[in-house]
Structures are given as structure tokens and as C-alpha cells.
Design a protein around this motif. Structure first.
Motif, PDB file in Angstrom:
ATOM      1  N   PRO A 233       0.729  -1.370  -0.008  1.00  0.00           N
ATOM      2  CA  PRO A 233      -0.066   0.073   0.045  1.00  0.00           C
ATOM      3  C   PRO A 233       0.977   1.354  -0.199  1.00  0.00           C
ATOM      4  CG  PRO A 233      -0.077  -1.093   1.951  1.00  0.00           C
ATOM      5  CD  PRO A 233       0.556  -1.976   1.356  1.00  0.00           C
ATOM      6  N   LYS A 234       0.599   2.123  -1.079  1.00  0.00           N
ATOM      7  CA  LYS A 234       1.404   3.340  -0.912  1.00  0.00           C
ATOM      8  C   LYS A 234       0.557   4.501  -0.095  1.00  0.00           C
ATOM      9  CE  LYS A 234       3.182   6.907  -4.226  1.00  0.00           C
ATOM     10  NZ  LYS A 234       4.517   7.003  -3.776  1.00  0.00           N
ATOM     11  N   PRO A 235       1.487   5.077   0.833  1.00  0.00           N
ATOM     12  CA  PRO A 235       0.383   6.023   1.768  1.00  0.00           C
ATOM     13  C   PRO A 235       0.200   7.332   1.001  1.00  0.00           C
ATOM     14  CG  PRO A 235       2.745   5.329   2.692  1.00  0.00           C
ATOM     15  CD  PRO A 235       2.695   4.807   1.270  1.00  0.00           C
ATOM     16  N   SER A 236      -0.801   7.918   1.289  1.00  0.00           N
ATOM     17  CA  SER A 236      -1.336   8.996   0.612  1.00  0.00           C
ATOM     18  C   SER A 236      -0.505  10.351   1.110  1.00  0.00           C
ATOM     19  CB  SER A 236      -2.604   9.684   1.243  1.00  0.00           C
ATOM     20  OG  SER A 236      -3.859   8.501   0.828  1.00  0.00           O
ATOM     21  N   GLU A 237      -0.462  11.617   0.557  1.00  0.00           N
ATOM     22  CA  GLU A 237       0.237  12.642   0.826  1.00  0.00           C
ATOM     23  C   GLU A 237      -0.299  13.062   2.352  1.00  0.00           C
ATOM     24  OE1 GLU A 237      -1.053  12.375  -1.952  1.00  0.00           O
ATOM     25  OE2 GLU A 237       0.747  12.265  -3.366  1.00  0.00           O
ATOM     26  N   GLY A 238       0.643  13.357   3.187  1.00  0.00           N
ATOM     27  CA  GLY A 238      -0.088  13.787   4.477  1.00  0.00           C
ATOM     28  C   GLY A 238       1.227  14.321   5.306  1.00  0.00           C
ATOM     29  N   PRO A 239       1.181  14.588   6.639  1.00  0.00           N
ATOM     30  CA  PRO A 239       2.004  15.067   7.427  1.00  0.00           C
ATOM     31  C   PRO A 239       3.453  14.644   7.657  1.00  0.00           C
ATOM     32  CG  PRO A 239       0.562  14.272   8.874  1.00  0.00           C
ATOM     33  CD  PRO A 239      -0.092  14.102   7.585  1.00  0.00           C
ATOM     34  N   HIS A 240       3.717  13.223   7.261  1.00  0.00           N
ATOM     35  CA  HIS A 240       4.699  12.370   7.341  1.00  0.00           C
ATOM     36  C   HIS A 240       5.320  12.061   6.227  1.00  0.00           C
ATOM     37  CE1 HIS A 240       4.324  12.560  11.846  1.00  0.00           C
ATOM     38  NE2 HIS A 240       2.814  12.249  11.587  1.00  0.00           N
ATOM     39  N   LYS A 241       6.624  11.907   6.064  1.00  0.00           N
ATOM     40  CA  LYS A 241       7.237  11.117   4.913  1.00  0.00           C
ATOM     41  C   LYS A 241       6.788   9.810   4.679  1.00  0.00           C
ATOM     42  CE  LYS A 241      11.231  14.340   5.315  1.00  0.00           C
ATOM     43  NZ  LYS A 241      12.653  14.260   5.185  1.00  0.00           N
TER      44      LYS A 241
ATOM     45  N   PRO B 213       3.690  35.854  15.239  1.00  0.00           N
ATOM     46  CA  PRO B 213       4.851  34.807  15.387  1.00  0.00           C
ATOM     47  C   PRO B 213       4.106  33.333  15.196  1.00  0.00           C
ATOM     48  CG  PRO B 213       4.056  35.461  17.384  1.00  0.00           C
ATOM     49  CD  PRO B 213       3.503  36.314  16.624  1.00  0.00           C
ATOM     50  N   TYR B 214       4.970  32.473  14.372  1.00  0.00           N
ATOM     51  CA  TYR B 214       4.478  30.886  14.113  1.00  0.00           C
ATOM     52  C   TYR B 214       5.482  30.074  14.353  1.00  0.00           C
ATOM     53  CZ  TYR B 214       1.087  33.140  10.982  1.00  0.00           C
ATOM     54  OH  TYR B 214      -0.120  34.022  10.332  1.00  0.00           O
ATOM     55  N   ALA B 215       5.114  28.675  14.723  1.00  0.00           N
ATOM     56  CA  ALA B 215       5.748  27.854  14.774  1.00  0.00           C
ATOM     57  C   ALA B 215       5.673  26.891  14.094  1.00  0.00           C
ATOM     58  CB  ALA B 215       6.064  27.276  16.229  1.00  0.00           C
ATOM     59  N   ILE B 216       6.598  26.111  13.141  1.00  0.00           N
ATOM     60  CA  ILE B 216       6.286  24.715  12.375  1.00  0.00           C
ATOM     61  C   ILE B 216       6.702  23.480  12.911  1.00  0.00           C
ATOM     62  CG2 ILE B 216       6.625  23.586  10.049  1.00  0.00           C
ATOM     63  CD1 ILE B 216       5.224  26.630   9.779  1.00  0.00           C
ATOM     64  N   THR B 217       5.846  22.418  13.301  1.00  0.00           N
ATOM     65  CA  THR B 217       6.207  21.310  13.950  1.00  0.00           C
ATOM     66  C   THR B 217       6.586  20.331  12.909  1.00  0.00           C
ATOM     67  OG1 THR B 217       3.977  20.674  14.484  1.00  0.00           O
ATOM     68  CG2 THR B 217       4.760  22.041  15.766  1.00  0.00           C
ATOM     69  N   HIS B 218       6.971  19.040  13.548  1.00  0.00           N
ATOM     70  CA  HIS B 218       7.553  18.001  12.754  1.00  0.00           C
ATOM     71  C   HIS B 218       6.416  17.159  12.080  1.00  0.00           C
ATOM     72  CE1 HIS B 218       5.737  15.570  16.267  1.00  0.00           C
ATOM     73  NE2 HIS B 218       6.113  14.499  15.385  1.00  0.00           N
ATOM     74  N   ASP B 219       5.133  17.448  12.655  1.00  0.00           N
ATOM     75  CA  ASP B 219       3.989  16.731  12.153  1.00  0.00           C
ATOM     76  C   ASP B 219       3.052  17.655  11.054  1.00  0.00           C
ATOM     77  OD1 ASP B 219       3.205  18.335  14.030  1.00  0.00           O
ATOM     78  OD2 ASP B 219       1.648  16.768  14.919  1.00  0.00           O
ATOM     79  N   GLY B 220       3.768  18.831  10.576  1.00  0.00           N
ATOM     80  CA  GLY B 220       3.058  19.623   9.628  1.00  0.00           C
ATOM     81  C   GLY B 220       2.205  20.494  10.223  1.00  0.00           C
ATOM     82  N   ARG B 221       2.045  20.959  11.719  1.00  0.00           N
ATOM     83  CA  ARG B 221       1.072  21.759  12.021  1.00  0.00           C
ATOM     84  C   ARG B 221       1.994  23.331  12.034  1.00  0.00           C
ATOM     85  NH1 ARG B 221      -2.886  19.177  14.964  1.00  0.00           N
ATOM     86  NH2 ARG B 221      -2.354  17.089  15.193  1.00  0.00           N
TER      87      ARG B 221
END
Length: 291
Positions: A59-67, A167-175
Motif C-alpha cells: 500500500p502506498k501512503p497518501s500525501e500527509g504530514p509524515h514522509k 509569530p508562528y512555529a512549524i512542527t514535525h507533523d506539519g502543524r
């Protein structure tokens, strides 16, 4: 068809201009048409631990917050890990009934990529899981309490100011989190409430704090930061010591702060992030088999 006709009329090319046009047309005819929609089993991540005799495709994962290579699609989780389904169709029926939540949001895509620190909730079975790594680099579906399932830890990848100096912060899970605490910097960890969407607390990336390694050779190991080596123009190295007294080093971007003062903010999977040697692992297995 037009390009193929032109290509045949130019073969063989007689001038330099014709040669250039001939090469461009060849490139046009061999170009890929958009992103690949399939994934062969041979190239699927090893940590999914798929049966190599099951078939040709994975199964190929969909595009999303993780690689792609750092996630686990819901179909692998439900069919291969939790064994709640035997076939693709059964997984589809489960997710389409809106029974699976990832970070408190219903996900009806069986290929949705869940990743490190994500909270998976199945209300029908009253189960909550957090996706963490074991010391062999595989995803561990770690069962957690209902209280712990209300929050997750997010590693800060970038802090910047946007429109109107917001101010903004970008997190590892795309937030993208607006108005983080002014003391939050890159590599720090924010405790994020997934039910309300609010930032509860944060951990600084500093010596003495508890960390988990989420990539590289030491993936899944837990320890405290001993020191940080700065190498301008190259990778910064972090030295870590685990509870067994073993020290190891990894790149800065592989380190995820999970606690302070020797206390973790999340519960850890079996083994508590202490990597066993080959001999220790063998002795443990043999002791289990004797029982």
C-alpha cells in the motif's frame, strides 16, 4: 502522436538545431506523467514488516504530514499489526464507518500516513495508541491511557514571523502553530492538546533533558543530553547517555525532547528505549523460551 511524427521525420538529424530539437522531443516522449500512484513491495519500508510472499504490491501512503518512509498507513496498522482485518476490503469497511481517529480527527482514508508521536484512537474498542519507535527502528503501537491520549508532543522545526508580525512555529507533523510561547526556539518540544488545539507547555532543548532518537542508527533509544557539539557548515552532534550508562552520539535533527528532570512526559514502550546488545537480546529470548 504529433511529437512521434516529428521525431520520425527528424531521424537522423542533419544539423545542430535539428539535433537539439530531436533530443527535446525524445525527452518529451519519455517524461513521467505526474507522481507515482503505486508502491512495489520490494521498495516498501522494512519497518512495516510486510510478508514478502503476499504479492507484488504494497500500500502506498497518501500525501500527509509524515514522509512515505517515516510513516505507517492505516491499512498496515489495522491489517498487519492490530489484526482487526484480514483483507483490503475489511480495512476499507472499518475506516469508512468513521471508527478510526488520528490526533482526534476521523480519518476515512485507509492509506492515511500516521507517524511518530501520533495518537490513534479506536472508540469502539476503547483503545488508544501512540506511535513510537522501538530500539530496532520499528513502529511500536504503544497502548496509552485515555488521559494521555488527549495530548501529543510536537518538535519545533522552525520559528518565524509572518503577516502583521504574527509569530508562528512549524512542527514535525506539519502543524503551523500561531503565537507560541516567546521562549520557544527551534528543536524545542511543544505539548499540544489535540482535543482543544491549544499549546499546553513546552520543553527546551538543553543539557540534562530526556530525549528520544527518531532517526538514524540509534533510532528508538532514550537518554539524557550530555553535550552538544557545534560544527559550523556541517551537522551538529548531540551526545546522549541512557539509563544503562551507555553513551552514544547522533545528529541534532534526529533528537526529540520528551521530558525533563529525568521524568518523561509520555509513557514509553517495552524496553524503555534501552538498546540491548546482541548477546543480551539472545539471553532474554532464551529465558522467555524456557518459561
Amino acid at each position: 502522436i504529433l511529437a512521434q511524427g516529428l521525431l520520425s521525420s527528424l531521424h537522423p538529424p542533419t544539423s545542430s538545431n535539428q539535433l537539439l530539437l530531436f533530443e527535446q522531443l525524445q525527452l518529451l516522449l519519455t517524461m513521467a506523467r505526474g507522481p507515482k500512484k503505486h508502491l512495489k513491495l520490494m521498495f516498501a519500508p522494512k519497518h512495516w514488516m510486510l510478508d514478502k510472499l503476499r504479492g507484488r504490491w504494497a500500500p502506498k501512503p497518501s500525501e500527509g504530514p509524515h514522509k512515505l518512509r517515516e510513516c505507517m498507513p492505516l491499512i498496515v496498522m489495522l491489517r498487519e499489526r492490530l489484526k482487526y482485518a484480514l483483507t483490503y476490503q475489511e480495512v476499507k469497511m472499518i475506516v469508512k464507518q468513521r471508527l478510526i481517529k488520528v490526533d482526534n480527527k476521523v480519518r476515512t482514508d485507509q492509506f492515511y500516513p500516521a507517524g511518530f508521536m501520533d495518537v490513534v484512537q479506536i472508540e469502539k474498542t476503547k483503545e488508544n495508541f501512540r506511535l513510537l519507535y522501538d530500539t530496532k527502528g520499528r513502529f511500536a503501537l504503544h497502548k496509552i491511557s485515555k488521559e494521555e491520549a488527549t495530548y501529543k508532543l510536537c518538535r519545533v522545526k522552525k520559528v518565524f514571523r509572518g503577516l502583521k508580525n504574527t509569530p508562528y512555529a512549524i512542527t514535525h507533523d506539519g502543524r503551523t502553530l500561531r503565537y507560541p510561547d516567546p521562549a520557544v526556539r527551534t528543536n524545542d518540544t511543544i505539548r499540544f492538546d489535540i482535543t482543544t488545539g491549544k499549546q499546553l507547555d513546552f520543553l527546551k532543548f538543553e543539557t540534562g533533558n530526556t530525549v528520544m532518537v527518531n532517526a538514524g542508527n540509534n533510532i528508538g533509544r532514550v537518554g539524557t543530553i550530555v553535550n552538544r557539539e557545534k560544527h559550523p557548515g556541517s551537522f551538529e552532534i548531540v551526545h546522549i547517555k541512557d539509563k544503562a550508562g551507555h553513551t552514544f552520539a547522533t545528529r541534532l535533527q534526529n533528537v526529540f525532547v520528551i521530558g525533563t528532570g529525568g521524568k518523561e512526559w509520555i509513557s514509553l514502550p517495552k524496553g524503555n528505549g534501552i538498546k540491548l546488545s546482541i548477546i543480551e537480546d539472545r539471553n532474554l529470548r532464551m529465558a522467555k523460551n524456557k518459561k
